[in-house]
Structure formats: structure tokens, C-alpha cells
Design a protein around this motif. Structure first.
Motif, PDB file in Angstrom:
ATOM      1  N   ALA A   1       0.826  -1.206   0.000  1.00 44.79           N
ATOM      2  CA  ALA A   1       0.000   0.000   0.000  1.00 44.79           C
ATOM      3  C   ALA A   1       0.860   1.257   0.000  1.00 44.79           C
ATOM      4  O   ALA A   1       0.583   2.214  -0.734  1.00 44.79           O
ATOM      5  N   GLY A   2       1.910   1.256   0.811  1.00 42.38           N
ATOM      6  CA  GLY A   2       2.788   2.421   0.846  1.00 42.38           C
ATOM      7  C   GLY A   2       3.507   2.640  -0.467  1.00 42.38           C
ATOM      8  O   GLY A   2       3.644   3.779  -0.939  1.00 42.38           O
ATOM      9  N   SER A   3       3.947   1.558  -1.107  1.00 43.51           N
ATOM     10  CA  SER A   3       4.661   1.679  -2.387  1.00 43.51           C
ATOM     11  C   SER A   3       3.731   2.123  -3.510  1.00 43.51           C
ATOM     12  O   SER A   3       4.166   2.793  -4.455  1.00 43.51           O
ATOM     13  N   ALA A   4       2.461   1.744  -3.443  1.00 42.61           N
ATOM     14  CA  ALA A   4       1.518   2.101  -4.496  1.00 42.61           C
ATOM     15  C   ALA A   4       1.003   3.529  -4.371  1.00 42.61           C
ATOM     16  O   ALA A   4       0.397   4.049  -5.324  1.00 42.61           O
ATOM     17  N   MET A   5       1.231   4.175  -3.242  1.00 45.14           N
ATOM     18  CA  MET A   5       0.692   5.511  -3.046  1.00 45.14           C
ATOM     19  C   MET A   5       1.289   6.515  -4.035  1.00 45.14           C
ATOM     20  O   MET A   5       0.566   7.361  -4.588  1.00 45.14           O
ATOM     21  N   GLY A   6       2.576   6.437  -4.297  1.00 38.00           N
ATOM     22  CA  GLY A   6       3.211   7.367  -5.229  1.00 38.00           C
ATOM     23  C   GLY A   6       2.600   7.315  -6.623  1.00 38.00           C
ATOM     24  O   GLY A   6       2.187   8.345  -7.173  1.00 38.00           O
ATOM     25  N   PRO A   7       2.526   6.126  -7.259  1.00 39.65           N
ATOM     26  CA  PRO A   7       1.875   6.056  -8.573  1.00 39.65           C
ATOM     27  C   PRO A   7       0.426   6.526  -8.552  1.00 39.65           C
ATOM     28  O   PRO A   7      -0.038   7.154  -9.509  1.00 39.65           O
ATOM     29  N   ALA A   8      -0.311   6.232  -7.482  1.00 39.40           N
ATOM     30  CA  ALA A   8      -1.704   6.671  -7.400  1.00 39.40           C
ATOM     31  C   ALA A   8      -1.797   8.193  -7.343  1.00 39.40           C
ATOM     32  O   ALA A   8      -2.664   8.802  -7.986  1.00 39.40           O
ATOM     33  N   VAL A   9      -0.913   8.819  -6.590  1.00 36.17           N
ATOM     34  CA  VAL A   9      -0.906  10.283  -6.502  1.00 36.17           C
ATOM     35  C   VAL A   9      -0.555  10.899  -7.852  1.00 36.17           C
ATOM     36  O   VAL A   9      -1.163  11.888  -8.280  1.00 36.17           O
ATOM     37  N   ARG A  10       0.409  10.318  -8.542  1.00 32.72           N
ATOM     38  CA  ARG A  10       0.778  10.849  -9.859  1.00 32.72           C
ATOM     39  C   ARG A  10      -0.376  10.691 -10.848  1.00 32.72           C
ATOM     40  O   ARG A  10      -0.590  11.555 -11.707  1.00 32.72           O
ATOM     41  N   TRP A  11      -1.123   9.608 -10.755  1.00 32.86           N
ATOM     42  CA  TRP A  11      -2.310   9.437 -11.598  1.00 32.86           C
ATOM     43  C   TRP A  11      -3.320  10.550 -11.303  1.00 32.86           C
ATOM     44  O   TRP A  11      -3.889  11.149 -12.229  1.00 32.86           O
ATOM     45  N   ALA A  12      -3.545  10.824 -10.035  1.00 39.06           N
ATOM     46  CA  ALA A  12      -4.481  11.895  -9.669  1.00 39.06           C
ATOM     47  C   ALA A  12      -4.001  13.245 -10.190  1.00 39.06           C
ATOM     48  O   ALA A  12      -4.797  14.056 -10.687  1.00 39.06           O
ATOM     49  N   GLU A  13      -2.698  13.501 -10.112  1.00 41.98           N
ATOM     50  CA  GLU A  13      -2.169  14.768 -10.626  1.00 41.98           C
ATOM     51  C   GLU A  13      -2.376  14.883 -12.132  1.00 41.98           C
ATOM     52  O   GLU A  13      -2.717  15.961 -12.641  1.00 41.98           O
ATOM     53  N   ARG A  14      -2.181  13.771 -12.866  1.00 37.82           N
ATOM     54  CA  ARG A  14      -2.373  13.810 -14.318  1.00 37.82           C
ATOM     55  C   ARG A  14      -3.828  14.088 -14.671  1.00 37.82           C
ATOM     56  O   ARG A  14      -4.115  14.857 -15.603  1.00 37.82           O
ATOM     57  N   THR A  15      -4.751  13.463 -13.967  1.00 39.82           N
ATOM     58  CA  THR A  15      -6.160  13.692 -14.290  1.00 39.82           C
ATOM     59  C   THR A  15      -6.565  15.132 -14.000  1.00 39.82           C
ATOM     60  O   THR A  15      -7.355  15.721 -14.752  1.00 39.82           O
TER      61      THR A  15
END
Length: 426
Positions: free
Chosen positions: A385-399
Motif C-alpha cells: 500500500a505504501g509503495s503504491a501511493m506514489g503512482p496513485a498520486v501521480r495518476w491523480a495529478e495527471r487527471t
């Protein structure tokens, strides 16, 4: 010491005082509630657990609409109203004598609590500059933990007396603390309400924000550490290690004091979405190490060896907790639209309700029943979960960047409640 706990003067300090007043009552309530309902009212542990599970399930559903209410009707008034409603719910527990009444009171309490949390977060977002929110939130966390510690000591007196009158006095004190909190909240400047959603757009936009939903899910997994200290670790120590039973109390004191003294310092390392994602990722690593240390405590050949392993595990656990909370606050605030903080914070905070609802059952089966392998599996969940947070945040920034390029209405500068001209977003 006060600079490590209380935030700067102005609205942040008033917010801290409001939550501090509430924390005294909550600390006493948390210590006494389970024993009161089982020993005095006569409910079974299964009834108490099932009633609270149902309550937190409804709280999970209530957070977003009540947060939306804070956006539309004003965060200050909504927070004060929900504080009064929560105090009323706690007061109703004084008259519970049966399981159906307990379920009804528990559902009212959890729904109001989840809505109050969302409204408070929206109030903080409306009164504090974006760059300062995580730091102020860290001060609030330290303040709350200090209040909970004092309240727990007061609750210990009621436990020692072990009388109906003593327990009822604790419930009355908690109900009164919510009313005092509401009065303090009314001293804050009003936050302007947000306009209704444009025609064709959903009112509860957070329910269609898939990147934010993924982030909230990952945050919910990280929040599984919440039932550890209050339920799983005490059972683990008593049933699976040779450490003395007083170790449970020692680890609780260690956790509370660490948050009071160090949370603000840990939060200073978070200054944007990149550092926030890194903090959550590192928290996952630290929590994995903590779980490994807890697992090894069962293999201790003596009480001293088990105690040493538990001490290392508890230190790592509270460090991971502080790193996670600092990063998650920044992420939860920064990715929420300025005019919809209430509903977004209600959705993000729903992870707490889910952790309280499912965590005890899941972690008891995983760790207490299964043993050391369960600890390693839980640590792996924290790591993923901690490792996946970075990619998830970057996805949110792109959207959000894509939506901005598409030409939505941009937020306009506004006057904050203190009269200082600032931008609504950066």
C-alpha cells in the motif's frame, strides 16, 4: 513543550482547543465503554462488537453527504452542529439498557463522529493556508493525543471504582466535552459556503473521482495499524509471548508520548505531494519492519527477550504511524478541490471507519489465530500500500492537469475569514 503541541495563535489554536476539550472526554470514554456495556448493562462482547460494526458501517456511508453539507452550508456551523449531535448521542448512552437501544445509539454516535471529522477538516482547509495545513494538522494530532492521555487517566479512576455511577460520570463528561467543543468552534471565523455544482455535474463529485478513490483505499489499508495497539497487540502479548501483562500499558504510553512529542517534527519533512508520497512509502517499509519484530517477540526465550522485541516493534510502529499520517494529510488536502473539501475529507476519512469496523475481526483472525505468519502478511500489505501511493498520486495529478487543460472554471482569488487576500489554490 507547548510549541510541540499547540499550533500558532489564531484559528489553528482555536481548532486545537476545540479538539483538546473533546479529547479529555473521549480518552475516558474509550477506556471505560467496553467494560460498562458488558459488566453494567449486561451486553455480551459479541453484541457490543456487532453493534459497533454496524455503527461504523453507517458512519462510513454518512461521511461524504455530511461533508458535502459542510461545503454547502458552511463548515463552522456544520461542525458545531455535529459536535452537539455527537454529544447528544453520547448522552443517550446513559439510558441504554438493551441491545436494540445500544445499536441505535451507536449508529447515531458513529454517523455524527464521521460527519464531524469531515466538517473539522473542511474548516481547517478553509482557515489555514495550503502550505501550512499539514503542520497545523500535526499540531492538532499532538494536542489530541495529549488530551486522550489525560482522559484515559480519568477513565482509569472509573475503572478502579467499577460502579455504575462512575461509568455514567465518564459518559456525562464525554457528552459535555462535545458541547464545550461546539462552543469553542463557534469562536472561529466563518468559512464561506461553496456554490452548488454546475448543471450536469454530480453534487458528490468525489464518488466519481477514481484516482482519489484509489488513494483513499490505499490509505485505508495503511490505517489497519489503528486496531493493533488497542486490541491485537494486547491479545498477542498475553497469549503469544512471555512478556508480562503490564507491557501492554507501557507500549500504549510509549505510543501516546511519541506522537505528542514527535509528530510535529516528523510532519516538517512533508512539504508537497512528492515528499508526502515518499513519507507514506517509507512508512510502509517501517511498518513491515515493525510487524517482523512483533512476530519475533513470540520466539523470545525469556520475558526480557520478548519485552525487548516488543519495544523495538512498538517504536517502529509509532514511527511508521507518524510518517503515514503526515503524508496522508498532505495528499488528502492537496488533491481535493478547494470548494469541495468537506465531501472529499469525508470520503478520505471513511478509511478510519472501515479500519475500526473490519480491522478488529480481520487482524484478530490474521495475527492472534494464525501467529507470526500473519504478522508478515500484514507487513507485506503495509509495504504494498505504501509503495503504491506514489503512482496513485501521480495518476491523480495527471487527471487534474488534463481537466485543467480541457478548460474548466478556474478557482478565483477570495478573501479568507481573517480578511487577508489570498489565492484559493496554488
Amino acid at each position: 513543550m507547548s510549541s510541540r503541541i499547540l499550533p500558532p495563535s489564531g484559528p489553528p489554536r482555536v481548532l486545537a482547543l476545540a479538539q483538546l476539550a473533546n479529547a479529555f472526554g473521549d480518552g475516558a470514554y474509550y477506556v471505560c465503554s467496553a467494560l460498562y456495556f458488558t459488566r453494567i448493562v449486561g451486553l455480551t462482547p459479541t453484541q457490543v462488537g456487532s453493534g459497533l460494526t454496524l455503527g461504523w458501517a453507517l458512519g462510513f456511508l454518512a461521511g461524504v453527504p455530511l461533508g458535502h453539507l459542510a461545503d454547502r452550508r458552511g463548515a463552522r456551523g456544520t461542525a458545531a452542529l455535529l459536535a452537539v449531535a455527537t454529544g447528544t448521542a453520547v448522552g443517550s448512552l446513559l439510558f441504554v439498557r438493551s441491545f436494540p437501544l445500544f445499536v441505535l445509539a451507536a449508529c447515531l454516535y458513529t454517523c455524527c463522529q464521521c460527519g464531524l471529522g469531515a466538517a473539522r477538516q473542511a474548516l481547517l482547509a478553509g482557515l489555514v493556508e495550503r502550505a501550512e495545513r499539514t503542520g497545523v494538522r500535526a499540531h492538532l494530532q499532538a494536542t489530541v493525543n495529549a488530551g486522550l492521555a489525560v482522559g484515559a487517566a480519568l477513565g482509569g479512576v472509573a475503572l478502579h471504582l467499577d460502579t455504575r455511577q462512575g461509568y455514567l460520570a465518564v459518559f456525562a463528561m464525554d457528552a459535555l466535552s462535545f458541547l464545550v467543543s461546539a462552543l469553542v468552534l463557534l469562536r472561529l471565523p466563518a468559512v464561506p459556503s461553496s456554490p452548488p455544482a454546475p448543471a450536469g455535474e454530480p453534487a458528490l463529485a468525489v464518488l466519481r473521482d477514481r484516482p482519489y478513490a484509489l488513494i483513499a483505499l490505499l490509505n485505508m489499508i495503511m490505517l489497519l495499524y489503528m486496531p493493533l495497539l488497542s486490541l491485537v497487540i494486547p491479545l498477542w502479548i498475553v497469549q503469544r509471548t512471555q512478556a508480562p501483562s503490564w507491557t501492554v500499558s507501557a507500549l500504549l504510553v510509549l505510543n501516546t508520548l511519541s506522537v505528542v512529542l514527535l509528530q510535529v517534527r516528523v510532519a516538517r519533512r512533508v512539504s508537497g505531494l512528492d515528499t508526502a508520497s515518499r513519507s507514506v512509502r517509507h512508512a510502509g517499509l517501517v511498518m513491515l519492519a515493525s510487524c517482523a519484530a512483533f512476530a519475533l517477540s513470540a520466539a523470545g526465550p525469556s520475558a526480557w527477550a520478548a519485552g525487548a522485541a516488543l519495544l523495538v516493534a512498538a517504536c517502529l510502529q509509532v514511527l511508521g504511524e507518524m510518517m503515514h499520517t503526515a503524508g496522508s494529510w498532505e495528499i488528502g488536502f492537496d488533491l481535493a478541490p478547494p470548494d469541495r473539501q468537506g465531501q472529499y475529507q469525508g470520503f478520505f476519512g471513511a478509511g478510519t471507519a472501515v479500519a475500526r469496523m473490519l480491522g478488529p475481526l480481520l487482524l484478530t483472525a490474521l495475527i492472534v489465530t494464525w501467529g507470526p505468519p500473519g504478522w508478515f502478511l500484514l507487513g507485506g500489505l503495509f509495504l504494498l500500500a505504501g509503495s503504491a501511493m506514489g503512482p496513485a498520486v501521480r495518476w491523480a495529478e495527471r487527471t487534474r492537469a488534463a481537466a485543467s487543460t480541457a478548460g474548466p472554471l478556474q478557482p478565483v482569488p477570495s478573501l479568507d475569514p481573517a480578511g487577508a487576500y489570498r489565492r484559493a489554490s496554488r
